[in-house]
Write a protein that holds these residues in place. Structure first.
Motif, PDB file in Angstrom:
ATOM      1  N   ASP A  18      33.389  15.935  -9.237  1.00  0.00           N
ATOM      2  CA  ASP A  18      32.614  15.979  -7.998  1.00  0.00           C
ATOM      3  C   ASP A  18      33.117  17.084  -7.075  1.00  0.00           C
ATOM      4  OD1 ASP A  18      34.948  14.516  -7.650  1.00  0.00           O
ATOM      5  OD2 ASP A  18      34.111  13.272  -6.061  1.00  0.00           O
ATOM      6  N   VAL A  19      34.418  17.336  -7.067  1.00  0.00           N
ATOM      7  CA  VAL A  19      34.972  18.424  -6.264  1.00  0.00           C
ATOM      8  C   VAL A  19      34.569  19.765  -6.878  1.00  0.00           C
ATOM      9  CG1 VAL A  19      37.100  19.488  -5.418  1.00  0.00           C
ATOM     10  CG2 VAL A  19      36.869  16.999  -5.452  1.00  0.00           C
ATOM     11  N   GLN A  20      34.623  19.857  -8.194  1.00  0.00           N
ATOM     12  CA  GLN A  20      34.207  21.086  -8.865  1.00  0.00           C
ATOM     13  C   GLN A  20      32.738  21.387  -8.588  1.00  0.00           C
ATOM     14  OE1 GLN A  20      35.287  20.044 -12.884  1.00  0.00           O
ATOM     15  NE2 GLN A  20      36.935  21.536 -12.894  1.00  0.00           N
ATOM     16  N   ASP A  21      31.923  20.349  -8.554  1.00  0.00           N
ATOM     17  CA  ASP A  21      30.509  20.554  -8.256  1.00  0.00           C
ATOM     18  C   ASP A  21      30.337  21.201  -6.887  1.00  0.00           C
ATOM     19  OD1 ASP A  21      29.789  19.473 -10.664  1.00  0.00           O
ATOM     20  OD2 ASP A  21      29.232  17.512  -9.844  1.00  0.00           O
ATOM     21  N   ARG A  22      31.132  20.781  -5.932  1.00  0.00           N
ATOM     22  CA  ARG A  22      31.039  21.352  -4.585  1.00  0.00           C
ATOM     23  C   ARG A  22      31.462  22.812  -4.596  1.00  0.00           C
ATOM     24  NH1 ARG A  22      28.484  19.420  -3.148  1.00  0.00           N
ATOM     25  NH2 ARG A  22      29.157  17.381  -2.526  1.00  0.00           N
ATOM     26  N   LEU A  23      32.605  23.092  -5.230  1.00  0.00           N
ATOM     27  CA  LEU A  23      33.097  24.471  -5.268  1.00  0.00           C
ATOM     28  C   LEU A  23      32.227  25.366  -6.137  1.00  0.00           C
ATOM     29  CD1 LEU A  23      36.932  23.919  -5.518  1.00  0.00           C
ATOM     30  CD2 LEU A  23      35.648  24.817  -3.584  1.00  0.00           C
ATOM     31  N   GLY A  24      31.581  24.768  -7.116  1.00  0.00           N
ATOM     32  CA  GLY A  24      30.798  25.560  -8.056  1.00  0.00           C
ATOM     33  C   GLY A  24      29.373  25.826  -7.633  1.00  0.00           C
ATOM     34  N   ASP A  25      28.938  25.233  -6.530  1.00  0.00           N
ATOM     35  CA  ASP A  25      27.554  25.520  -6.138  1.00  0.00           C
ATOM     36  C   ASP A  25      27.458  26.934  -5.564  1.00  0.00           C
ATOM     37  OD1 ASP A  25      27.781  25.616  -3.293  1.00  0.00           O
ATOM     38  OD2 ASP A  25      27.548  23.460  -3.125  1.00  0.00           O
ATOM     39  N   ARG A  26      26.273  27.390  -5.404  1.00  0.00           N
ATOM     40  CA  ARG A  26      26.050  28.794  -5.090  1.00  0.00           C
ATOM     41  C   ARG A  26      26.558  29.218  -3.712  1.00  0.00           C
ATOM     42  NH1 ARG A  26      20.439  32.183  -5.656  1.00  0.00           N
ATOM     43  NH2 ARG A  26      21.322  34.148  -5.000  1.00  0.00           N
ATOM     44  N   TRP A  27      26.523  28.329  -2.726  1.00  0.00           N
ATOM     45  CA  TRP A  27      26.760  28.748  -1.347  1.00  0.00           C
ATOM     46  C   TRP A  27      28.053  28.253  -0.725  1.00  0.00           C
ATOM     47  CZ3 TRP A  27      23.921  32.673  -0.601  1.00  0.00           C
ATOM     48  CH2 TRP A  27      22.650  32.750  -1.172  1.00  0.00           C
ATOM     49  N   THR A  28      28.695  27.254  -1.277  1.00  0.00           N
ATOM     50  CA  THR A  28      29.875  26.662  -0.644  1.00  0.00           C
ATOM     51  C   THR A  28      30.974  27.681  -0.362  1.00  0.00           C
ATOM     52  OG1 THR A  28      29.496  24.447  -1.487  1.00  0.00           O
ATOM     53  CG2 THR A  28      31.764  25.020  -0.988  1.00  0.00           C
ATOM     54  N   VAL A  29      31.343  28.459  -1.351  1.00  0.00           N
ATOM     55  CA  VAL A  29      32.433  29.417  -1.165  1.00  0.00           C
ATOM     56  C   VAL A  29      32.091  30.397  -0.055  1.00  0.00           C
ATOM     57  CG1 VAL A  29      33.716  31.310  -2.248  1.00  0.00           C
ATOM     58  CG2 VAL A  29      33.371  29.171  -3.480  1.00  0.00           C
TER      59      VAL A  29
END
Length: 129
Positions: A24-35
């Motif tokens: 679930d944390v990876q999903d957040r970091l891996g989405d297009r805009w979070t970073v």
């Protein structure tokens, strides 16, 4: 090593053989805009329109969605000021700020390996034609 030998004989640096609680944390970091949003908020609090200008290419809908998910995860706080019209400001929490060190490492790694990856892509593409 025999031709049929395919097992890795060294210990992996990281392992998630079973559900290890990071997806679930990876999903957040891996989405297009979070970073991109976190990088902009690392400089300090930002208003929505300011973020929208700084995060090139993000739509209003996707920025809203990304900020809500970051807020839900405790990485961003949202402050509404009682003005007319209401002013909204977003800021990284302590947890959000701690994530910036990981993002910096990812950016540094990307910059260090950009040329190598570019050459590998060119070689791979050449073999495909």
């Amino acid at each position: 090593m025999s031709a049929g030998h395919t097992e890795v004989t060294t210990e992996p640096v990281v392992s998630c053989a079973e559900e290890c609680g990071v997806r679930d944390v990876q999903d957040r970091l891996g989405d297009r805009w979070t970073v991109h949003v976190v990088v902009e908020l690392a400089a300090g609090p930002r208003r929505f329109r300011e973020l929208q200008r700084l995060v090139t290419g993000v739509s209003q809908r996707m920025l809203t969605f990304t900020l809500r998910r970051l807020e839900r995860d405790g990485l961003v706080t949202r402050t509404v000021y009682p003005t007319t019209p209401p002013q909204v400001e977003y800021e990284l929490t302590a947890t959000g700020h701690s994530m910036t060190h990981l993002i910096k490492q990812l950016i540094d790694w990307s910059l260090d390996h950009r040329a190598v990856i570019g050459r590998a892509r060119e070689e791979w593409d050449a073999k495909q034609t």
